[in-house]
Scaffold this active site. Sequence first.
Site, PDB file in Angstrom:
ATOM      1  N   LEU A  28       3.655   2.750  -5.583  1.00 49.34           N
ATOM      2  CA  LEU A  28       2.918   3.485  -6.623  1.00 49.34           C
ATOM      3  C   LEU A  28       1.532   2.873  -6.853  1.00 49.34           C
ATOM      4  CD1 LEU A  28       2.905   5.483  -9.095  1.00 49.34           C
ATOM      5  CD2 LEU A  28       4.024   3.656 -10.391  1.00 49.34           C
TER       6      LEU A  28
ATOM      7  N   TYR B  14      13.099 -10.193 -13.025  1.00 51.21           N
ATOM      8  CA  TYR B  14      11.790  -9.677 -12.605  1.00 51.21           C
ATOM      9  C   TYR B  14      10.675 -10.353 -13.407  1.00 51.21           C
ATOM     10  CZ  TYR B  14       8.316  -6.087 -11.403  1.00 51.21           C
ATOM     11  OH  TYR B  14       7.199  -5.407 -10.951  1.00 51.21           O
TER      12      TYR B  14
ATOM     13  N   TRP C 141      18.997   8.515 -20.922  1.00 48.97           N
ATOM     14  CA  TRP C 141      19.729   7.258 -21.091  1.00 48.97           C
ATOM     15  C   TRP C 141      19.371   6.607 -22.420  1.00 48.97           C
ATOM     16  CZ3 TRP C 141      18.797   4.447 -15.745  1.00 48.97           C
ATOM     17  CH2 TRP C 141      19.437   5.186 -14.744  1.00 48.97           C
TER      18      TRP C 141
ATOM     19  N   HIS D 182      12.000   4.559 -12.729  1.00 52.55           N
ATOM     20  CA  HIS D 182      11.659   4.323 -14.131  1.00 52.55           C
ATOM     21  C   HIS D 182      11.845   5.630 -14.906  1.00 52.55           C
ATOM     22  CE1 HIS D 182       9.525   0.855 -12.326  1.00 52.55           C
ATOM     23  NE2 HIS D 182       9.884   0.270 -13.445  1.00 52.55           N
TER      24      HIS D 182
ATOM     25  N   SER E 135       3.354  -7.439 -14.846  1.00 51.30           N
ATOM     26  CA  SER E 135       4.031  -6.363 -15.574  1.00 51.30           C
ATOM     27  C   SER E 135       4.131  -6.737 -17.054  1.00 51.30           C
ATOM     28  CB  SER E 135       5.433  -6.197 -14.996  1.00 51.30           C
ATOM     29  OG  SER E 135       6.264  -5.500 -15.902  1.00 51.30           O
ATOM     30  N   SER E 136       4.196  -5.723 -17.912  1.00 54.71           N
ATOM     31  CA  SER E 136       4.281  -6.004 -19.347  1.00 54.71           C
ATOM     32  C   SER E 136       5.628  -6.609 -19.744  1.00 54.71           C
ATOM     33  CB  SER E 136       4.026  -4.732 -20.160  1.00 54.71           C
ATOM     34  OG  SER E 136       4.968  -3.743 -19.819  1.00 54.71           O
ATOM     35  N   CYS E 137       6.600  -6.629 -18.808  1.00 58.08           N
ATOM     36  CA  CYS E 137       7.905  -7.221 -19.150  1.00 58.08           C
ATOM     37  C   CYS E 137       7.863  -8.750 -19.176  1.00 58.08           C
ATOM     38  CB  CYS E 137       8.988  -6.734 -18.204  1.00 58.08           C
ATOM     39  SG  CYS E 137       8.823  -7.347 -16.549  1.00 58.08           S
TER      40      CYS E 137
ATOM     41  N   HIS F 109       0.802  -1.243   0.000  1.00 61.70           N
ATOM     42  CA  HIS F 109       0.000   0.000   0.000  1.00 61.70           C
ATOM     43  C   HIS F 109       0.825   1.277   0.000  1.00 61.70           C
ATOM     44  CE1 HIS F 109       0.964  -0.263   4.254  1.00 61.70           C
ATOM     45  NE2 HIS F 109       0.594   0.988   4.376  1.00 61.70           N
TER      46      HIS F 109
ATOM     47  N   ARG G 199       7.661   3.169 -25.432  1.00 61.21           N
ATOM     48  CA  ARG G 199       6.961   2.708 -24.233  1.00 61.21           C
ATOM     49  C   ARG G 199       5.552   3.290 -24.213  1.00 61.21           C
ATOM     50  NH1 ARG G 199      10.798   0.007 -24.303  1.00 61.21           N
ATOM     51  NH2 ARG G 199      12.341  -0.446 -22.686  1.00 61.21           N
TER      52      ARG G 199
ATOM     53  N   ASP H 214      19.147   0.383 -23.590  1.00 62.36           N
ATOM     54  CA  ASP H 214      17.835   0.730 -24.150  1.00 62.36           C
ATOM     55  C   ASP H 214      16.743  -0.205 -23.623  1.00 62.36           C
ATOM     56  OD1 ASP H 214      18.216   2.943 -25.717  1.00 62.36           O
ATOM     57  OD2 ASP H 214      18.564   1.822 -27.572  1.00 62.36           O
TER      58      ASP H 214
ATOM     59  N   PRO I 121      -0.237  -4.759 -16.059  1.00 61.82           N
ATOM     60  CA  PRO I 121      -0.213  -3.356 -16.463  1.00 61.82           C
ATOM     61  C   PRO I 121       1.008  -3.004 -17.297  1.00 61.82           C
ATOM     62  CG  PRO I 121       0.237  -3.572 -14.099  1.00 61.82           C
ATOM     63  CD  PRO I 121       0.106  -4.953 -14.656  1.00 61.82           C
ATOM     64  N   THR I 122       0.852  -1.996 -18.125  1.00 63.03           N
ATOM     65  CA  THR I 122       1.966  -1.441 -18.877  1.00 63.03           C
ATOM     66  C   THR I 122       2.814  -0.560 -17.945  1.00 63.03           C
ATOM     67  OG1 THR I 122       2.470  -0.320 -20.933  1.00 63.03           O
ATOM     68  CG2 THR I 122       0.684   0.631 -19.620  1.00 63.03           C
ATOM     69  N   ASN I 123       3.784   0.186 -18.475  1.00 64.65           N
ATOM     70  CA  ASN I 123       4.593   1.087 -17.632  1.00 64.65           C
ATOM     71  C   ASN I 123       3.681   2.136 -16.981  1.00 64.65           C
ATOM     72  OD1 ASN I 123       6.588  -0.322 -19.099  1.00 64.65           O
ATOM     73  ND2 ASN I 123       8.005   1.396 -18.927  1.00 64.65           N
TER      74      ASN I 123
ATOM     75  N   LYS J  42       7.516 -12.584 -12.174  1.00 59.83           N
ATOM     76  CA  LYS J  42       6.146 -12.162 -12.493  1.00 59.83           C
ATOM     77  C   LYS J  42       5.382 -13.272 -13.235  1.00 59.83           C
ATOM     78  CE  LYS J  42       5.705  -8.331 -10.502  1.00 59.83           C
ATOM     79  NZ  LYS J  42       4.669  -8.228  -9.463  1.00 59.83           N
TER      80      LYS J  42
END
Length: 327
Positions: A20, A142, A208, A185, A113-115, A17, A215, A275, A169-171, A146
């Site tokens: 983010l 990660y 960077w 991030h 996560s979308s990764c 909680h 994204r 990248d 979720p996406t970023n 996930k």
Amino acid sequence: MSEERLARNARIYVAGHRGLVGSAILRRLQEEGFSRVLTATREQLDLRDQAAVNYWFRANRPDYVFLAAGTVGGILPNSTRPAEFLYDNMLIHATVVHAAYLYGTRKLLYLGSSCIYPRECPQPMKEESLLTGPLEPTNEAYAVAKIAGIKLCQAYRRQYGCNFISAMPTNLYGPNDTFDLRNAHVLPALMRKFHEAAREETPSVTVWGTGTPRREFLHVDDLADACLFLMRRYASEMHINVGCGTDLSIRKLAELMREIVAPYARLTFDASKPDGMPRKLLDTRRLRAMGWQPRIDLREGIRKTYEWFREHAEEAIEGRRMTPASA
Ligand code: GFB
């Protein structure tokens, strides 16, 4: 499909909680008037400890669980601290899912996560693309944790009949994000860099990588809205994507951030930094077909988040989320 009523006095546990995602879900539950929302800080409950998690579940018996706890961060900590990302996240997912099963939680929503999708995944990325190719190396640890979380929810559904679902979720971005540059991030990192550049005489910001990766960014209040929607309406084994449906290059994001925060800043690119995945855009047709859509566009979302950042700059910059088992 039968709808979950989510009574106002249901016992709802938000794991994570202070993060983010968890803090956005908590705000949303409070806005909707839920009176028995349960939380536990990291100091009160180490989510990597199965015995402690069982004890907590036995004492608190949540009817619903939003599983948004974990060790998270941007591309750099993901690639340099794979042991922590794998260990913490695998344990946190396993202990909470197992305790939810043992102590009769009615429904659990697990946040991934979308990764999880392969590095060379056809875009936009469909739910069915899971495990169809090698993962992006910068966040493999990660992503593996996930994916294990998704499989855990499916396995408990198949073997024990638990109503456990997964959302990918996406970023994300929004209030309570990490603004500590080593761990952040890209969106909060650029926000802070431009904020600091605005005070310089010849403002300049280093981005960077090459600026070419693409994204998709979703405001976390939209994600919280989707989480409540899914808790009420979704009950399938297949994980479901949550995104806004459009992406942009990191260069474009930097230009947008510059426009909002420091219009005179010069951009430079540091190609020695990774990248990561070339593109990450989710196919969100499954969720849209159910009638959900996001409300906050990127420009408005960045403006709102920047307002929040300016009000909370000191605590935001301290970066309090990069600790294990954040609760
Ligand atoms: O947001 P980010 O750290 O993570 O980086 P991923 C996205 C892109 O922005 C990369 C570039 O191409 C970065 O090189 N970038 C440019 C920056 N400037 C910056 C900067 O100042 N800070 C950061 N952090 N990036 C993460 C995964 O991947 O996405 C996690 O590592 C998770 O596992 C998360 O899935 C959602 O989008 O590449």
